[in-house]
Design a protein around this motif. Structure first.
Motif, PDB file in Angstrom:
ATOM      1  N   ILE A  62      -1.704  90.422  53.922  1.00 20.40           N
ATOM      2  CA  ILE A  62      -2.218  89.053  53.808  1.00 20.40           C
ATOM      3  C   ILE A  62      -1.414  88.265  52.795  1.00 20.40           C
ATOM      4  CG2 ILE A  62      -4.196  87.673  53.045  1.00 20.40           C
ATOM      5  CD1 ILE A  62      -5.991  89.858  54.342  1.00 20.40           C
ATOM      6  N   ALA A  63      -1.109  88.884  51.657  1.00 21.14           N
ATOM      7  CA  ALA A  63      -0.317  88.207  50.621  1.00 21.14           C
ATOM      8  C   ALA A  63       1.074  87.870  51.154  1.00 21.14           C
ATOM      9  CB  ALA A  63      -0.209  89.090  49.388  1.00 21.14           C
ATOM     10  N   ALA A  64       1.657  88.769  51.925  1.00 20.34           N
ATOM     11  CA  ALA A  64       2.988  88.520  52.488  1.00 20.34           C
ATOM     12  C   ALA A  64       2.937  87.367  53.481  1.00 20.34           C
ATOM     13  CB  ALA A  64       3.528  89.780  53.156  1.00 20.34           C
ATOM     14  N   LEU A  65       1.905  87.334  54.299  1.00 18.39           N
ATOM     15  CA  LEU A  65       1.769  86.233  55.259  1.00 18.39           C
ATOM     16  C   LEU A  65       1.564  84.902  54.559  1.00 18.39           C
ATOM     17  CD1 LEU A  65      -0.501  87.888  57.981  1.00 18.39           C
ATOM     18  CD2 LEU A  65       1.876  87.199  58.234  1.00 18.39           C
ATOM     19  N   LEU A  66       0.784  84.893  53.497  1.00 15.32           N
ATOM     20  CA  LEU A  66       0.520  83.655  52.770  1.00 15.32           C
ATOM     21  C   LEU A  66       1.772  83.188  52.034  1.00 15.32           C
ATOM     22  CD1 LEU A  66      -3.038  84.371  51.359  1.00 15.32           C
ATOM     23  CD2 LEU A  66      -2.403  82.845  53.249  1.00 15.32           C
ATOM     24  N   SER A  67       2.595  84.101  51.588  1.00 14.22           N
ATOM     25  CA  SER A  67       3.791  83.705  50.841  1.00 14.22           C
ATOM     26  C   SER A  67       4.888  83.179  51.775  1.00 14.22           C
ATOM     27  CB  SER A  67       4.331  84.881  50.026  1.00 14.22           C
ATOM     28  OG  SER A  67       4.805  85.893  50.876  1.00 14.22           O
TER      29      SER A  67
END
Length: 69
Positions: A62-67
């Motif tokens: 999720i963090a990778a997608l948001l970044s």
């Protein structure tokens, strides 16, 4: 016999008892129960670790997608 109310997962307890009964170096019923309980506890611990690892991977994805946005 084992007080199954002390255990969360009776099916896992049964499987642990069956697995422990196949071990040849156990010499009495007390050792059999202790070994089965150790297998049971180790399996529960492994499940907990797997759940924690899955949550961590999900958070990282999720963090990778948001970044990326």
């Amino acid at each position: 016999m084992v007080n199954s109310e002390l255990f969360e997962d009776n099916e896992l307890l049964s499987k642990s008892m069956v697995a422990a009964s196949k071990v040849e170096f156990l010499t009495n019923s007390e050792e059999l129960f202790l070994y089965a309980k150790a297998l049971y506890e180790a399996t529960l611990w492994g499940r907990k670790i797997d759940k924690e690892r899955a949550k961590k991977i999900k958070r990282e994805r999720i963090a990778a997608l948001l970044s990326e946005t």
